[in-house]
Design a protein around this motif. Structure first.
Motif: not given
Length: 224
Positions: A134-153
């Protein structure tokens, strides 16, 4: 010439030492944490031994021996817990313990949240890859993350993913970000590969990275 050779050797030695040092720091942290859990039990055991056999108590009254005993006791308890968790009777005991903790509001919040995190990291969420970029801490910088849950907005109906971002080299600390699913960059990494990448500071990594959905769409448009 001699000065350049000394600098080169020092730099080579530093590059050789850093991986060993990082490995030692991580293992020291894990071992110290495990030994710290079993230290009270080890101290009580040594105190009892000293009262029954003063000579043996004096021989074992050493910080290093106490550390090893505490570590072995913790590993033994963890093994027994794992064995019980795979048995019907043990599962009932664990469920009863969970029900007891559920009556304590603050404890339940911490214990329940941590247990759910450990559970979801062992399972793949439906329709979404577990390890993402995902982009973090700003757009253009990538970090590895783990999806823990999917929700609906609400209102938009968009799928939003809760993504845990661990820190380097200690992945037990990190950040939690809520990101739209379409902004996630899925990977084919396993949990082990992702953890190796994080703990090593990126040194243990594949030769290629997947492109983000936006980049992939832009390249597809350019090729049309």
């Amino acid at each position: 010439m001699k000065r350049l050779r000394i600098k080169r050797y020092l730099f080579t030695g530093l590059l050789t030492f850093i991986p060993l040092w990082v490995t030692w720091v991580v293992f020291k942290f894990v071992l110290s944490m495990l030994a710290g859990i079993g230290t009270p039990l080890a101290s009580a055991l040594l105190t009892t031994l000293s009262s029954t056999s003063p000579l043996a108590g004096m021989a074992l009254n050493n910080a290093w021996i106490t550390f090893v005993i505490a570590l072995l006791l913790t590993l033994g308890v963890l093994y027994i817990l794992g064995w019980l968790a795979n048995r019907v009777i043990g599962q009932r005991l664990i469920d009863g313990f969970d029900a007891l903790l559920a009556r304590i509001p603050l404890v339940q919040t911490i214990y329940g949240g941590t247990k759910k995190l450990m559970a979801v990291l062992q399972q793949k969420p439906s329709g979404v890859q577990r390890v993402v970029l995902i982009d973090f801490p700003r757009k253009g910088m990538k970090v590895v993350g783990f999806v823990t849950r999917v929700m609906t907005e609400e209102g938009t109906g968009r799928e939003m993913a809760a993504v845990y971002i661990p820190t380097t080299p200690n992945p037990t600390g990190g950040y939690l970000e809520v990101v739209a699913v379409e902004e996630l960059t899925p990977t084919d990494w396993t949990m082990d590969q992702a953890m190796a990448f994080i703990i090593s500071g990126g040194a243990v990594a594949p030769d290629t990275l997947p492109a983000s959905p936006a980049t992939a769409r832009a390249l597809a448009q350019d090729n049309e």
